[in-house]
Write a protein that holds these residues in place. Structure first.
Motif, PDB file in Angstrom:
ATOM      1  N   TYR A  69       0.841  -1.208   0.000  1.00 23.18           N
ATOM      2  CA  TYR A  69       0.000   0.000   0.000  1.00 23.18           C
ATOM      3  C   TYR A  69       0.874   1.256   0.000  1.00 23.18           C
ATOM      4  CZ  TYR A  69      -2.817   3.892   1.450  1.00 23.18           C
ATOM      5  OH  TYR A  69      -3.388   5.134   1.498  1.00 23.18           O
ATOM      6  N   SER A  70       0.476   2.189  -0.814  1.00 24.19           N
ATOM      7  CA  SER A  70       1.130   3.489  -0.791  1.00 24.19           C
ATOM      8  C   SER A  70       0.034   4.533  -1.052  1.00 24.19           C
ATOM      9  CB  SER A  70       2.193   3.549  -1.893  1.00 24.19           C
ATOM     10  OG  SER A  70       2.770   4.837  -1.932  1.00 24.19           O
ATOM     11  N   PRO A  71      -0.020   5.591  -0.244  1.00 22.79           N
ATOM     12  CA  PRO A  71      -1.081   6.594  -0.461  1.00 22.79           C
ATOM     13  C   PRO A  71      -0.938   7.311  -1.797  1.00 22.79           C
ATOM     14  CG  PRO A  71      -0.074   6.847   1.694  1.00 22.79           C
ATOM     15  CD  PRO A  71       0.769   5.889   0.939  1.00 22.79           C
ATOM     16  N   SER A  72       0.303   7.352  -2.303  1.00 26.63           N
ATOM     17  CA  SER A  72       0.445   8.001  -3.605  1.00 26.63           C
ATOM     18  C   SER A  72       1.553   7.337  -4.409  1.00 26.63           C
ATOM     19  CB  SER A  72       0.767   9.495  -3.439  1.00 26.63           C
ATOM     20  OG  SER A  72       2.105   9.661  -3.054  1.00 26.63           O
ATOM     21  N   CYS A  73       1.471   7.528  -5.698  1.00 26.49           N
ATOM     22  CA  CYS A  73       2.562   7.092  -6.569  1.00 26.49           C
ATOM     23  C   CYS A  73       2.674   8.146  -7.670  1.00 26.49           C
ATOM     24  CB  CYS A  73       2.268   5.716  -7.146  1.00 26.49           C
ATOM     25  SG  CYS A  73       3.507   5.210  -8.345  1.00 26.49           S
ATOM     26  N   TRP A  74       3.856   8.683  -7.837  1.00 27.94           N
ATOM     27  CA  TRP A  74       4.083   9.779  -8.784  1.00 27.94           C
ATOM     28  C   TRP A  74       4.952   9.242  -9.915  1.00 27.94           C
ATOM     29  CZ3 TRP A  74       3.198  15.317  -8.090  1.00 27.94           C
ATOM     30  CH2 TRP A  74       3.848  16.117  -9.022  1.00 27.94           C
ATOM     31  N   LEU A  75       4.404   9.198 -11.125  1.00 25.39           N
ATOM     32  CA  LEU A  75       5.179   8.752 -12.282  1.00 25.39           C
ATOM     33  C   LEU A  75       5.552   9.984 -13.093  1.00 25.39           C
ATOM     34  CD1 LEU A  75       2.961   5.798 -13.571  1.00 25.39           C
ATOM     35  CD2 LEU A  75       4.820   5.729 -11.910  1.00 25.39           C
ATOM     36  N   TRP A  76       6.808  10.108 -13.438  1.00 25.35           N
ATOM     37  CA  TRP A  76       7.170  11.271 -14.245  1.00 25.35           C
ATOM     38  C   TRP A  76       8.101  10.872 -15.382  1.00 25.35           C
ATOM     39  CZ3 TRP A  76      12.181  13.648 -14.278  1.00 25.35           C
ATOM     40  CH2 TRP A  76      13.087  13.133 -13.352  1.00 25.35           C
ATOM     41  N   GLY A  77       8.027  11.655 -16.424  1.00 30.11           N
ATOM     42  CA  GLY A  77       8.863  11.392 -17.587  1.00 30.11           C
ATOM     43  C   GLY A  77       8.438  12.287 -18.728  1.00 30.11           C
TER      44      GLY A  77
ATOM     45  N   ASP B 202      -1.189  14.085 -16.013  1.00 23.82           N
ATOM     46  CA  ASP B 202      -0.660  15.441 -16.252  1.00 23.82           C
ATOM     47  C   ASP B 202      -0.939  16.380 -15.090  1.00 23.82           C
ATOM     48  OD1 ASP B 202       0.414  14.832 -18.742  1.00 23.82           O
ATOM     49  OD2 ASP B 202      -1.492  15.219 -19.753  1.00 23.82           O
ATOM     50  N   ILE B 203      -0.569  15.964 -13.897  1.00 27.88           N
ATOM     51  CA  ILE B 203      -0.832  16.771 -12.702  1.00 27.88           C
ATOM     52  C   ILE B 203      -0.051  18.089 -12.741  1.00 27.88           C
ATOM     53  CG2 ILE B 203       0.974  15.814 -11.198  1.00 27.88           C
ATOM     54  CD1 ILE B 203      -1.124  15.799  -8.938  1.00 27.88           C
ATOM     55  N   HIS B 204       1.003  18.131 -13.559  1.00 31.33           N
ATOM     56  CA  HIS B 204       1.793  19.385 -13.629  1.00 31.33           C
ATOM     57  C   HIS B 204       0.929  20.551 -14.093  1.00 31.33           C
ATOM     58  CE1 HIS B 204       2.224  17.271 -17.499  1.00 31.33           C
ATOM     59  NE2 HIS B 204       2.062  18.474 -18.008  1.00 31.33           N
ATOM     60  N   LEU B 205      -0.182  20.239 -14.790  1.00 29.28           N
ATOM     61  CA  LEU B 205      -1.058  21.325 -15.255  1.00 29.28           C
ATOM     62  C   LEU B 205      -1.768  22.014 -14.082  1.00 29.28           C
ATOM     63  CD1 LEU B 205      -2.616  19.578 -18.397  1.00 29.28           C
ATOM     64  CD2 LEU B 205      -0.791  21.281 -18.340  1.00 29.28           C
TER      65      LEU B 205
ATOM     66  N   LEU C 192      -2.706   8.065  -7.804  1.00 27.78           N
ATOM     67  CA  LEU C 192      -1.663   7.737  -8.789  1.00 27.78           C
ATOM     68  C   LEU C 192      -1.629   8.882  -9.795  1.00 27.78           C
ATOM     69  CD1 LEU C 192       0.262   5.744 -10.256  1.00 27.78           C
ATOM     70  CD2 LEU C 192      -1.745   4.660 -11.227  1.00 27.78           C
ATOM     71  N   VAL C 193      -0.483   9.516  -9.914  1.00 20.31           N
ATOM     72  CA  VAL C 193      -0.444  10.707 -10.779  1.00 20.31           C
ATOM     73  C   VAL C 193       0.702  10.616 -11.775  1.00 20.31           C
ATOM     74  CG1 VAL C 193      -1.387  12.125  -8.919  1.00 20.31           C
ATOM     75  CG2 VAL C 193       1.069  12.105  -9.292  1.00 20.31           C
ATOM     76  N   SER C 194       0.563  11.373 -12.847  1.00 19.10           N
ATOM     77  CA  SER C 194       1.670  11.466 -13.800  1.00 19.10           C
ATOM     78  C   SER C 194       2.000  12.935 -14.005  1.00 19.10           C
ATOM     79  CB  SER C 194       1.272  10.853 -15.130  1.00 19.10           C
ATOM     80  OG  SER C 194       0.503  11.777 -15.868  1.00 19.10           O
ATOM     81  N   SER C 195       3.271  13.176 -14.308  1.00 18.82           N
ATOM     82  CA  SER C 195       3.713  14.551 -14.516  1.00 18.82           C
ATOM     83  C   SER C 195       4.926  14.543 -15.450  1.00 18.82           C
ATOM     84  CB  SER C 195       4.104  15.158 -13.173  1.00 18.82           C
ATOM     85  OG  SER C 195       4.720  16.407 -13.374  1.00 18.82           O
ATOM     86  N   LEU C 196       5.183  15.696 -16.015  1.00 19.64           N
ATOM     87  CA  LEU C 196       6.409  15.816 -16.825  1.00 19.64           C
ATOM     88  C   LEU C 196       7.641  15.916 -15.931  1.00 19.64           C
ATOM     89  CD1 LEU C 196       5.354  18.418 -19.555  1.00 19.64           C
ATOM     90  CD2 LEU C 196       5.784  15.989 -19.894  1.00 19.64           C
ATOM     91  N   HIS C 197       7.411  16.307 -14.656  1.00 20.78           N
ATOM     92  CA  HIS C 197       8.552  16.564 -13.767  1.00 20.78           C
ATOM     93  C   HIS C 197       8.450  15.746 -12.478  1.00 20.78           C
ATOM     94  CE1 HIS C 197       8.365  20.084 -16.300  1.00 20.78           C
ATOM     95  NE2 HIS C 197       7.197  20.397 -15.787  1.00 20.78           N
ATOM     96  N   ALA C 198       9.565  15.717 -11.764  1.00 22.48           N
ATOM     97  CA  ALA C 198       9.559  15.122 -10.429  1.00 22.48           C
ATOM     98  C   ALA C 198       8.810  16.081  -9.490  1.00 22.48           C
ATOM     99  CB  ALA C 198      10.990  14.935  -9.948  1.00 22.48           C
ATOM    100  N   PRO C 199       8.294  15.573  -8.338  1.00 28.16           N
ATOM    101  CA  PRO C 199       7.513  16.453  -7.457  1.00 28.16           C
ATOM    102  C   PRO C 199       8.266  17.730  -7.079  1.00 28.16           C
ATOM    103  CG  PRO C 199       7.506  14.200  -6.614  1.00 28.16           C
ATOM    104  CD  PRO C 199       8.364  14.205  -7.825  1.00 28.16           C
ATOM    105  N   LYS C 200       9.551  17.597  -6.822  1.00 25.59           N
ATOM    106  CA  LYS C 200      10.308  18.751  -6.324  1.00 25.59           C
ATOM    107  C   LYS C 200      10.389  19.899  -7.309  1.00 25.59           C
ATOM    108  CE  LYS C 200      13.731  18.551  -3.453  1.00 25.59           C
ATOM    109  NZ  LYS C 200      14.816  18.221  -2.569  1.00 25.59           N
TER     110      LYS C 200
END
Lengths: 229, 444
Positions: free
Chosen positions: A40-48, A98-101, A127-135
């Protein structure tokens, strides 16, 4: 509460079976464990970068879990009222593409933050996707960045030429087509190396080859490319 | 003997408040209770920690002032608390009638957030001591307890640890942990559905209210108004309030002055980013809680590279552990390096010498060229030493490389600057604060 106005359509091929992991075996393994609830993980951030397979994976999760997951493509929803997130926490997976939006849009950031806090209580996953890392996603809310950083963050690595070749052949195979090595090599040297463009071109080839009753040879490929130009 | 507040002490407080900075006054002086018995003034501090600090810094001045007010008065400083039963309540708010059925409350506490699971270090020592004190004397020691600090440093953990400790002592205690956004949302729903009186009743019937991230109240006037009344009602009833915020209450823009001033009535404590040793201890503790065999060198490797906050430390550890579980491989230094490759390459991009120089120059309103110049005036030399120290701490560059990057200085100059900043951080608050702010900016 806001409502999702439009039914979100999935890409038919966006299923785990048609995902070619290449160097992203760890991500695939992680997601598989996550959705089978072995982990279990409350979130997972995929970026690329664009076309690295982020939407494919998010949609695959939703197609596998059906009613237990919801897919939210931000490129379609960013102008909607973020209160649509308010009652989604009961789903097992909420997949925000595309959470970066959302970065810099205070009302969306707050709604995501609130959703995140509720998900932890309910043992669901964002579960989210973004072009960038969270930071480096430029959220105004540092809390949102740090919460995502606390859990799983995976970078989707781009594919090598050899991987692109195998991925295209896998997709062709699933369509009942044979894509010979010389044809795929020609595709890779003459088309943009963007998997979305390559897959779309493969769709085109499929239709054309059926109409012309031709195999996917290099001369046939050239003729389709000439027609497109 | 009078158990009411001593008038001598009240006069002394008035004088002290003009001499001591507000933050220190609220932290160390305001929580003291007093009992005046003939010519003996007993000052009751909530714990040994406070007694120690008062002895070291303030007691001699307190004695001077008391003797100016009444030169026959003796002062005795001890740990203790006035009998709370004898305090008279003048609450303008109705207290809950015992026959009235209390609304059901969800505590929303995470049972994993306990004092045992909280790793203490220099950066969070005071906050932890205060939270433990509150857990032992709920509603009577520090009320409200206000914990502030950057994201991911353990504010929520400490706050909930108090709640969990209280539930262990009194399983029927009415405790609610709520994020301020949720408080606002509940209130809005109450207004929309005409159930605002239920909302008020449920919050005002609590034994302890824990509200996280109160900076989100900023600009929400109606919510602040409601919270103000809830706050007063609970405080009057000697119910515990714990608040967290990402900054010192006075620095929250868009928050009403009356709230800011009330937040300072109890104790305000800060949590700073953890030092290296605490970060290592946190990683080792998290690993042991999950029965994971984490070699110390791996913990040091992660802690050295991730300096901003505990959440990111945890994120890195989770990644290593997940990779190890999925592949069946043991956690070694090489394995950890490989698992964290993406994360660390990102970190390195953010923390380059050039970036450090630019960030430090901006912070001190200098030009990067000043940092690299031969100028030795303190206004330039000190920021330069801080920048060199950050470069040594946050990058893998050797001392000669750092010296080169700072206008071709010798490595001994870098070492001297580094040692100087270490000393100054111990003795000068300002230098320590500047250093920590920059550390947070660069790694947060």
């Amino acid at each position: 509460m806001g409502q999702l106005g439009l039914p979100i359509k999935f890409d038919d091929y966006a299923v785990f079976e048609s995902y070619f992991p290449a160097s992203n075996q760890d991500v695939l393994k992680f997601l598989t464990e996550l959705i089978s609830e072995k982990y279990y993980s409350p979130s997972c951030w995929l970026w690329g970068v664009n076309s690295s397979g982020k939407s494919h994976l998010l949609q695959s999760v939703c197609q596998r879990l059906r009613g237990n997951a919801i897919y939210l493509p931000m490129d379609e929803l960013i102008n909607e009222d973020p209160s649509l997130l308010a009652d989604l926490a009961s789903r097992k997976f909420i997949c925000v593409d595309d959470i970066h939006l959302c970065a810099g849009k205070n009302h969306w950031e707050l709604a995501l933050f609130d959703l995140f806090n509720r998900l932890i209580e309910l043992q669901s996953t964002l579960l989210v996707s973004s072009l960038h890392a969270p930071k480096i996603n430029d959220f105004c809310l540092p809390d949102l960045t740090s919460r995502f950083s606390q859990y799983s963050v995976y970078k989707l690595k781009s594919m090598s030429d050899e991987d692109c070749k195998s991925a295209l052949q896998l997709r062709a195979n699933q369509r009942g087509l044979i894509l010979p090595d010389d044809t795929v090599n020609y595709m890779l040297t003459h088309k943009q190396r963007d998997m979305k463009i390559l897959y779309d071109f493969l769709d085109k080839l499929d239709t054309e080859s059926l109409a012309a009753k031709r195999k996917l040879t290099v001369p046939f490929l050239k003729s389709v490319m000439n027609d497109l130009d | 003997m009078s158990t009411e507040k001593s008038s001598t002490w009240l006069k002394c407080l008035k004088l002290l408040s003009g001499e001591i900075p507000e933050k220190q006054f609220n932290t160390w002086i305001r929580p003291i209770q007093s009992i005046e018995d003939h010519n003996l003034l007993r000052l009751l501090a909530p714990n040994e920690f406070v007694v120690q600090r008062l002895n070291d810094q303030y007691l001699s001045r307190i004695i001077e002032l008391i003797s100016d007010i009444n030169n026959e008065m003796r002062v005795n400083l001890e740990v203790g608390s006035r009998n709370s039963n004898s305090t008279k309540s003048h609450s303008p708010y109705k207290t809950q009638r015992s026959s009235e059925k209390l609304p059901i409350i969800q505590s929303r506490l995470n049972p994993g957030f306990t004092f045992d699971g909280f790793v203490e270090g220099k950066s969070n020592q005071l906050a932890r001591a205060a939270a433990m004190q509150v857990a032992e004397n709920i509603g009577t020691s520090y009320n409200p307890l206000f914990i502030y600090g950057g994201v991911g440093l353990g504010k929520t953990h400490l706050m909930q640890a108090v709640g969990n400790a209280l539930l262990t002592q009194k399983p029927n205690a009415r405790i609610s942990y709520v994020h301020s956004e949720r408080f606002v949302g509940d209130m809005v729903r109450g207004l929309q559905h005409n159930t605002i009186s239920d909302f008020k009743r449920s919050y005002r019937s609590l034994d302890a209210l824990l509200i996280d991230d109160i900076q989100f109240f900023a600009g929400k006037e109606r919510s602040q108004e409601e919270f103000f009344h809830t706050f007063n009602a609970l405080l009057e009833g000697q119910k515990q309030i714990i608040l967290t915020c990402d900054r010192y209450p006075k620095e929250v823009n868009g928050l009403e002055e009356r709230l800011k001033s009330r937040f300072g009535w109890g104790l305000t404590v800060a949590i700073e980013p953890p030092e290296l040793e605490t970060s290592v201890a946190i990683l080792m503790k998290k690993a042991s809680l999950e029965s994971i065999d984490l070699p110390e060198e791996v913990a040091f490797f992660i802690a050295k590279r991730i300096r901003s906050n505990v959440r990111e430390l945890e994120g890195a550890l989770r990644r290593v552990v997940a990779n190890s579980q999925f592949t069946g491989a043991d956690i070694t230094l090489e394995f950890a390096k490989d698992a964290l490759k993406d994360l660390l390459s990102l970190q390195e991009r953010l923390v380059s010498i050039e970036n450090i120089q630019k960030t430090v120059a901006d912070y001190f309103k200098l030009r990067v060229a000043d940092l690299l110049s031969k100028r030795r005036s303190r206004s330039v030399a000190r920021p330069r030493q801080i920048a060199m120290t950050l470069a040594k701490e946050l990058t893998n560059h050797s001392l000669p490389e750092i010296g080169d990057a700072f206008g071709g200085r010798d490595h001994t100059t870098v070492l001297h600057g580094y040692r100087r900043i270490l000393e100054l951080r111990e003795t000068e608050n300002r230098v320590n604060e500047d250093y920590l702010n920059l550390l947070r900016t660069l790694t947060g």
